[in-house]
Design a protein around this motif. Structure first.
Motif, PDB file in Angstrom:
ATOM      1  N   TRP A  74      45.730  35.881  33.848  1.00 38.51           N
ATOM      2  CA  TRP A  74      44.762  34.766  34.368  1.00 38.51           C
ATOM      3  C   TRP A  74      43.274  35.537  34.721  1.00 38.51           C
ATOM      4  CZ3 TRP A  74      44.114  29.891  33.105  1.00 38.51           C
ATOM      5  CH2 TRP A  74      42.982  29.147  33.809  1.00 38.51           C
ATOM      6  N   TYR A  78      39.699  31.249  39.436  1.00 39.07           N
ATOM      7  CA  TYR A  78      40.730  30.890  40.133  1.00 39.07           C
ATOM      8  C   TYR A  78      40.764  29.277  40.330  1.00 39.07           C
ATOM      9  CZ  TYR A  78      44.940  30.106  42.941  1.00 39.07           C
ATOM     10  OH  TYR A  78      46.241  29.960  43.382  1.00 39.07           O
ATOM     11  N   CYS A  81      42.417  27.252  37.151  1.00 40.65           N
ATOM     12  CA  CYS A  81      43.782  27.578  37.193  1.00 40.65           C
ATOM     13  C   CYS A  81      44.375  26.151  37.501  1.00 40.65           C
ATOM     14  CB  CYS A  81      44.391  28.761  37.877  1.00 40.65           C
ATOM     15  SG  CYS A  81      46.179  28.736  37.815  1.00 40.65           S
ATOM     16  N   GLN A 147      49.583  25.791  44.246  1.00 40.62           N
ATOM     17  CA  GLN A 147      48.361  26.883  43.947  1.00 40.62           C
ATOM     18  C   GLN A 147      47.758  27.375  45.628  1.00 40.62           C
ATOM     19  OE1 GLN A 147      49.605  28.053  41.209  1.00 40.62           O
ATOM     20  NE2 GLN A 147      47.585  28.476  40.632  1.00 40.62           N
ATOM     21  N   PHE A 160      44.630  33.769  45.656  1.00 44.21           N
ATOM     22  CA  PHE A 160      43.675  33.940  44.793  1.00 44.21           C
ATOM     23  C   PHE A 160      43.405  35.072  44.221  1.00 44.21           C
ATOM     24  CE2 PHE A 160      42.566  30.594  48.010  1.00 44.21           C
ATOM     25  CZ  PHE A 160      41.827  30.028  47.345  1.00 44.21           C
ATOM     26  N   CYS A 165      48.786  32.341  36.217  1.00 46.29           N
ATOM     27  CA  CYS A 165      48.451  30.848  36.636  1.00 46.29           C
ATOM     28  C   CYS A 165      49.737  29.741  36.736  1.00 46.29           C
ATOM     29  CB  CYS A 165      47.420  30.350  35.793  1.00 46.29           C
ATOM     30  SG  CYS A 165      46.938  28.383  35.885  1.00 46.29           S
TER      31      CYS A 165
END
Length: 325
Positions: A74, A78, A81, A147, A160, A165
């Motif tokens: 990724w 962020y 994502c 997340q 982060f 992801c």
């Protein structure tokens, strides 16, 4: 999850085929259903339009997955994502609800034709579609929770700074995530699948007993039922089965990424359902094919003066004859 060259190639191939085939088909369906709603809206048209919009949202976030596969990590912001994951999974589960609603609408239309015709109204379909979207998004909000989940163990990597992801989870996260996945399997897959199967079995059974149904219409009805059940079995079942396997084993199965690829094909198979469900879409497709054939015909005539495949010479002679008369 560890990216490999084989997995990278597989993801890019499947997602690329889905994007190339699914985008034009769904755009054509979007145009058709919008035109149909402007003329005379029916509940089935509302559900089909909602399903088309859901597929287009799904396809619009597919390039993010392709970008991650191409880089094998990724590399984007962020913020994108969880956003892409949220709409990606929400669109998948919203599709299960809408496909089920279409099956219920079809069943009620043949089982209770008079009563249902008196009570059916596009407004109810709009409300139902909105509820489906809210319920699917509410369940898939777990993407954001996972997340941005803060670990009690501060030695774990900052979310982060992750290069994957929504694939790597700590034991703390899995304690929350696995029961939610089991609920997704039960509420957003099994229940719609059972309802959908029941409705289409009854739908086909009733149609087979009606004497005045044309064979072509009966064939389209069977095609609609089979196409919908295939979408559930091929596209949705493998990924949802991974929820159960992960819950029983207490881990996130590594093969989930392959199971998710089958869900991607949903955006390609849904247009089959549109074709069997909507006479308006069939008419638009036929008109498009005739227009394309006509342009090829004229181009052939202008270039070569004679085209045996398209009978250019014959058409020109008949045109001249009609003009002389």
């Amino acid at each position: 999850m560890q990216w490999t060259e084989d997995l990278r190639s597989l993801v890019l191939t499947v997602d690329g085929i889905t994007l190339i085939a699914g985008l034009p088909a769904n755009l054509l369906a979007l145009y058709t259903f919008i035109q149909k709603l402007r003329q005379r809206a029916t509940p089935i048209d509302v559900f089909l339009l909602s399903l088309t919009i859901s597929d287009l949202i799904f396809l619009s976030f597919l390039p993010f997955r392709m970008k991650e596969a191409a880089d094998m990590k990724w590399t984007m912001s962020y913020f994108l994502c969880p956003l892409s994951g949220f709409f990606f999974y929400s669109s998948i589960y919203n599709s299960t609800f809408l496909l089920t609603a279409i099956s219920v609408e079809r069943y009620l239309g043949v089982a209770f034709p008079i009563k249902y015709k008196l009570k059916r109204h596009p407004r109810y379909a709009v409300i139902a579609s909105a509820i489906f979207a809210v319920v699917s998004m509410a369940h898939c909000s777990i993407v954001y929770i996972m997340q941005y989940y803060r670990h009690a163990n501060e030695s774990l990597a900052d979310p982060f700074k992750k290069e994957v992801c929504y694939e790597e989870f700590s034991n703390e996260q899995l304690t929350i995530l696995l029961p939610v996945r089991l609920e997704l399997f039960t509420v957003l897959f099994v229940t719609p699948f059972i309802i959908c199967t029941f409705c289409y079995i009854k739908f086909i059974h009733i149609l087979s007993r009606l004497p005045n149904i044309k064979p072509k219409k009966r064939s389209r009805a069977i095609g609609l039922a089979l196409a919908t059940l295939l979408v559930f079995i091929i596209c949705f079942m493998p990924y949802n089965v991974s929820h159960v396997v992960g819950f029983i084993g207490g881990y996130s199965p590594s093969w989930r990424v392959y199971a998710l690829l089958t869900s991607t094909f949903n955006a390609c198979l849904d247009p089959l359902i549109f074709y069997f469900s909507s006479s308006a879409l069939r008419g638009t497709l036929k008109h498009l094919i005739r227009g394309t054939t006509g342009r090829m015909h004229r181009c052939c005539c202008q270039k070569f003066g004679k085209c045996t495949l398209l009978s250019c010479t014959t058409n020109e002679v008949s045109t001249q004859s009609s003009t002389s008369i």
